[in-house]
Design a protein around this motif. Sequence first.
Motif, PDB file in Angstrom:
ATOM      1  N   GLN A 121       0.835  -1.306  -0.270  1.00  0.00           N
ATOM      2  CA  GLN A 121      -0.073   0.295   0.188  1.00  0.00           C
ATOM      3  C   GLN A 121       0.916   1.631   0.051  1.00  0.00           C
ATOM      4  O   GLN A 121       0.034   2.463  -0.700  1.00  0.00           O
ATOM      5  N   LEU A 122       2.176   1.365   0.025  1.00  0.00           N
ATOM      6  CA  LEU A 122       2.627   2.525   0.838  1.00  0.00           C
ATOM      7  C   LEU A 122       3.661   2.432  -0.939  1.00  0.00           C
ATOM      8  O   LEU A 122       3.668   3.636  -1.101  1.00  0.00           O
ATOM      9  N   ARG A 123       4.016   2.182  -1.118  1.00  0.00           N
ATOM     10  CA  ARG A 123       4.424   1.800  -2.536  1.00  0.00           C
ATOM     11  C   ARG A 123       3.084   2.229  -3.636  1.00  0.00           C
ATOM     12  O   ARG A 123       4.254   3.448  -4.978  1.00  0.00           O
ATOM     13  N   LEU A 124       2.418   1.593  -3.468  1.00  0.00           N
ATOM     14  CA  LEU A 124       1.022   1.845  -4.647  1.00  0.00           C
ATOM     15  C   LEU A 124       1.076   3.346  -3.898  1.00  0.00           C
ATOM     16  O   LEU A 124       1.137   4.150  -5.210  1.00  0.00           O
ATOM     17  N   HIS A 125       0.516   4.104  -2.828  1.00  0.00           N
ATOM     18  CA  HIS A 125       0.095   5.307  -2.803  1.00  0.00           C
ATOM     19  C   HIS A 125       1.521   6.405  -3.144  1.00  0.00           C
ATOM     20  O   HIS A 125       1.346   7.084  -3.969  1.00  0.00           O
ATOM     21  N   ALA A 126       2.583   6.339  -2.855  1.00  0.00           N
ATOM     22  CA  ALA A 126       3.746   6.365  -3.699  1.00  0.00           C
ATOM     23  C   ALA A 126       4.582   7.170  -5.142  1.00  0.00           C
ATOM     24  O   ALA A 126       3.989   7.956  -5.267  1.00  0.00           O
ATOM     25  N   GLU A 127       3.804   5.440  -5.780  1.00  0.00           N
ATOM     26  CA  GLU A 127       3.868   5.961  -7.086  1.00  0.00           C
ATOM     27  C   GLU A 127       2.736   6.422  -8.200  1.00  0.00           C
ATOM     28  O   GLU A 127       3.271   6.804  -9.177  1.00  0.00           O
ATOM     29  N   GLN A 128       1.368   6.433  -7.356  1.00  0.00           N
ATOM     30  CA  GLN A 128       0.121   7.221  -7.919  1.00  0.00           C
ATOM     31  C   GLN A 128      -0.441   8.330  -7.547  1.00  0.00           C
ATOM     32  O   GLN A 128      -0.526   8.984  -8.475  1.00  0.00           O
TER      33      GLN A 128
END
Length: 175
Positions: A43-50
């Motif tokens: 979730q952290l990776r997805l939020h940062a990349e989006q």
Amino acid sequence: MFYRLSGLLALLVLLAAPTHAQLITDPARAAAARDTLLQQAAQLRLHAEQTSPIFNTNARARGRRRVVVQGISHQNSGTLPNDGVRQTQWAPDNIAWRHVTRYRRDGRVQERYRLSAGHQMLLNERRLNGAVIWLSVPVAYTSVPGMVVRHRGLFLRTGYVMLDKDQYVLPKSLQ
């Protein structure tokens, strides 16, 4: 004589040391802790990349052995000046991420992913051929808007999981 005294001193230090938390060996709880930590990292990776409007890469040529992709997640990304060039000024609510992929000659693919806000590391992850071998979420709370970090922890491929203050050992079948 000196060796006896040093041995006795070492024994006294070990007995006087505080006892550490006991390892939890329940397979269901250990698997749940591992899955919680892995899901939070995703979730952290997805939020940062989006939320990254712009990212940089060095993969302009085919066949590169080391590919670096990095970006800054702008929480308030409405800062376009009149000339159309986006300003990359650092704000305290911005998140910097960096994904390094190395293609080895023997076929291994090593990945490293880091996520930080300011001087605070939020996520540090290493993968080998797509499998997580080491994962660290050192902070349990962050003041960055939109980021939800509920647990801090550490995951090792050898089967050790630390979630908040509890330490777990995964059985060999779940590693």
